[in-house]
Design a protein around this motif. Structure first.
Motif, PDB file in Angstrom:
ATOM      1  N   THR A 169      -6.880   6.859  -6.102  1.00  0.00           N
ATOM      2  CA  THR A 169      -7.272   6.532  -7.474  1.00  0.00           C
ATOM      3  C   THR A 169      -7.051   5.051  -7.756  1.00  0.00           C
ATOM      4  N   MET A 172      -7.382  18.455 -10.681  1.00  0.00           N
ATOM      5  CA  MET A 172      -6.150  17.672 -10.679  1.00  0.00           C
ATOM      6  C   MET A 172      -6.451  16.244 -11.121  1.00  0.00           C
ATOM      7  N   ALA A 173      -6.719  16.125 -12.391  1.00  0.00           N
ATOM      8  CA  ALA A 173      -7.135  14.836 -12.929  1.00  0.00           C
ATOM      9  C   ALA A 173      -6.031  13.795 -12.799  1.00  0.00           C
ATOM     10  N   ASN A 174      -6.420  12.568 -12.604  1.00  0.00           N
ATOM     11  CA  ASN A 174      -5.455  11.516 -12.333  1.00  0.00           C
ATOM     12  C   ASN A 174      -5.864  10.189 -12.969  1.00  0.00           C
ATOM     13  N   PHE A 187      -4.281   8.652 -16.156  1.00  0.00           N
ATOM     14  CA  PHE A 187      -2.935   8.064 -16.104  1.00  0.00           C
ATOM     15  C   PHE A 187      -2.972   6.613 -15.622  1.00  0.00           C
ATOM     16  N   HIS A 188      -4.070   6.235 -14.981  1.00  0.00           N
ATOM     17  CA  HIS A 188      -4.187   4.874 -14.447  1.00  0.00           C
ATOM     18  C   HIS A 188      -4.929   3.945 -15.397  1.00  0.00           C
ATOM     19  N   THR A 228      -6.201  17.351 -18.180  1.00  0.00           N
ATOM     20  CA  THR A 228      -5.278  18.002 -17.248  1.00  0.00           C
ATOM     21  C   THR A 228      -4.979  19.439 -17.632  1.00  0.00           C
ATOM     22  N   ARG A 288       1.872  18.590 -19.404  1.00  0.00           N
ATOM     23  CA  ARG A 288       1.452  19.950 -19.059  1.00  0.00           C
ATOM     24  C   ARG A 288       2.615  20.736 -18.486  1.00  0.00           C
ATOM     25  N   ARG A 333       3.224  24.143 -15.807  1.00  0.00           N
ATOM     26  CA  ARG A 333       2.553  25.010 -14.843  1.00  0.00           C
ATOM     27  C   ARG A 333       3.559  25.992 -14.290  1.00  0.00           C
ATOM     28  N   ARG A 379      -1.015  12.747  -7.410  1.00  0.00           N
ATOM     29  CA  ARG A 379      -1.290  12.093  -8.691  1.00  0.00           C
ATOM     30  C   ARG A 379      -0.600  10.756  -8.826  1.00  0.00           C
ATOM     31  N   GLU A 380       0.254  10.418  -7.865  1.00  0.00           N
ATOM     32  CA  GLU A 380       1.118   9.230  -7.979  1.00  0.00           C
ATOM     33  C   GLU A 380       1.870   9.298  -9.309  1.00  0.00           C
ATOM     34  N   ASP A 387       4.876  12.395 -18.496  1.00  0.00           N
ATOM     35  CA  ASP A 387       4.275  11.171 -17.990  1.00  0.00           C
ATOM     36  C   ASP A 387       4.736  10.002 -18.857  1.00  0.00           C
TER      37      ASP A 387
END
Lengths: 257, 168
Positions: A17, A42-44, A47-48, A87, B12, B14, B29-30, B90
């Protein structure tokens, strides 16, 4: 004029990403670039790009009952059009994957380059779909045995869907890994060129922490410069937007993974 | 007791049967922030405690167990049986507990050696470096590489048919 690239890796942790956004920002100096988070499970990307609070995302466009215009999920950020994905698992479950084709086809009509940040796996139809749909794939790999094996595997998958390889970017490279020799040897097996070698750089981690793309957070960092050089090596082949849109529209519907 | 994690950063939750799912997601996802892992039985057993993992760009850096107050690697040993609820925060983290080796959670919580290795490599101060000679030897073995390609080709073709992707 448009070309759709899937940015893929085979496994996570390669900085895919980070790489997608860095290549996107570098290419945006010459082209209209749209970056889509095609990893709907798995959205990412959000966040960037500081878009964690984005009100409308790709998920909203994919909801069955939704009547949301595509442009509502497009955010102009860092000189690019960014389409983040949400997400929420419930939204993912409720999404109708069939709508993805139309969303992407619509976006293709209005940009020069589409970058699809693709899932870091090949284990489901939905995960493979971005690679299958794209004109060409860009691989982001570390110069290690497992990563190279994965990269070779992704290339074979891409080929079987007539998706060519645009090139390989080695990322998170350490000084002691002899990347020049690896690149020289690897070039024999990959159908596209080695576009560049990006050093492991704390600036990339700091950028991620700040919720910003690397090229915005630390434009002069060694990794940022290396991504810019890699983007300059990419030969963009313009396609008729109608042709790309048609390719997405005619694609089969992915099942839920 | 450390202050509460910021509610606004909770992105989130899970339910997972295996912590490796969470650690792998974090790496992919880093993830930067926290993941709080709580065993399903904690709800029944009057809050037996949860493990708070701090992450930096996908790599776990610190651990704390809220039930016992144990920190660092010792905290990891306190997580009960699954399934677990993993809550993701996050935000720029203020590390909780004490440092852990990057690969320690993958090894201790998940028993996943491959994931441990990938996490170690993603960490800024990873050791040991991949031996460049091993990579060179791998790329020199044309036969082995052809076999990887052949197998991937077969798998891709088979799945393309299964998934109806061969018309693309």
């Amino acid at each position: 004029m448009v070309e759709a690239f899937a940015v893929a890796s085979g496994k996570g942790g390669t900085g895919k990403t980070t790489g997608t956004l860095a290549l996107g920002m570098a290419l945006a100096e010459r082209y209209d670039v749209t970056v889509i988070d095609a990893d709907t499970g798995m959205a990412n990307l959000l966040f960037h790009t500081g878009l964690t609070d984005a009100e409308t995302t790709l998920h909203d466009l994919l909801l069955r009952e939704a009547d949301v215009p595509v442009e509502d999920a497009v955010y102009e950020r860092y000189g690019m059009s960014v389409v983040p994905c949400g997400t929420d698992l419930a939204d993912f479950e409720a999404a109708d994957p069939e709508r993805l084709r139309d969303v992407v086809a619509e976006l293709a009509a209005d940009t020069d380059i589409l970058l699809l940040d693709s899932p870091a796996t090949l284990n489901s139809k939905a995960a493979v779909l971005p690679v299958a749909l794209a004109d060409r794939a860009i691989l982001v790999l570390q110069p290690t045995v497992p990563a190279l094996s994965d990269g070779l595997k992704v290339q074979e998958y891409a080929r079987s869907y007539s998706t060519a390889l645009a090139g390989v970017v080695f990322n998170r490279v350490h000084d002691d890994e002899g990347v020049e020799r690896v690149a020289e040897q690897a070039e024999r097996y990959f159908e596209g060129p080695i576009l560049g070698s990006v050093p492991d750089d704390d600036a990339a981690r700091r950028a991620r922490r700040a919720g910003e793309p690397l090229l915005a957070h630390a434009p002069d960092a060694p990794a940022a410069q290396a991504f810019r050089a890699a983007a300059a090596e990419l030969d963009v082949r313009a396609k008729d937007p109608d042709e790309v849109a048609e390719r997405f529209r005619s694609a089969v519907v992915p099942e839920r993974p | 007791m450390a202050p509460e994690l910021p509610d606004s950063a909770l992105v989130r939750s899970r339910v997972v049967t295996d912590p490796s799912t969470t650690l792998e997601s974090a790496l992919e996802r880093e993830h930067t922030g926290y993941v709080v892992v709580e065993p399903g039985d904690a709800v029944l057993l009057d809050d037996a405690g949860r493990v708070v993992l701090t992450f930096d760009a996908g790599v776990p850096t610190h651990a704390e167990h809220t039930g016992t107050g144990l920190v660092g690697p010792a905290a990891l040993g306190e997580l009960g049986a699954g399934p677990y609820e993993a809550s993701w925060y996050d935000c720029p983290p203020d590390p909780r507990g004490a440092p852990v080796e990057p690969d320690r959670p993958a090894t201790e919580l998940a028993g996943d050696a491959a994931l441990a290795e990938r996490t170690r490599r993603a960490a800024p101060e990873r050791t040991p470096a991949e031996d460049p000679d091993a990579v060179a030897a791998f790329l020199d073995d044309t036969e082995a590489i052809e076999e990887i390609q052949e197998r991937a080709r077969e798998e891709a073709t088979r799945r393309a048919e299964e998934w109806d992707l061969d018309s693309l």
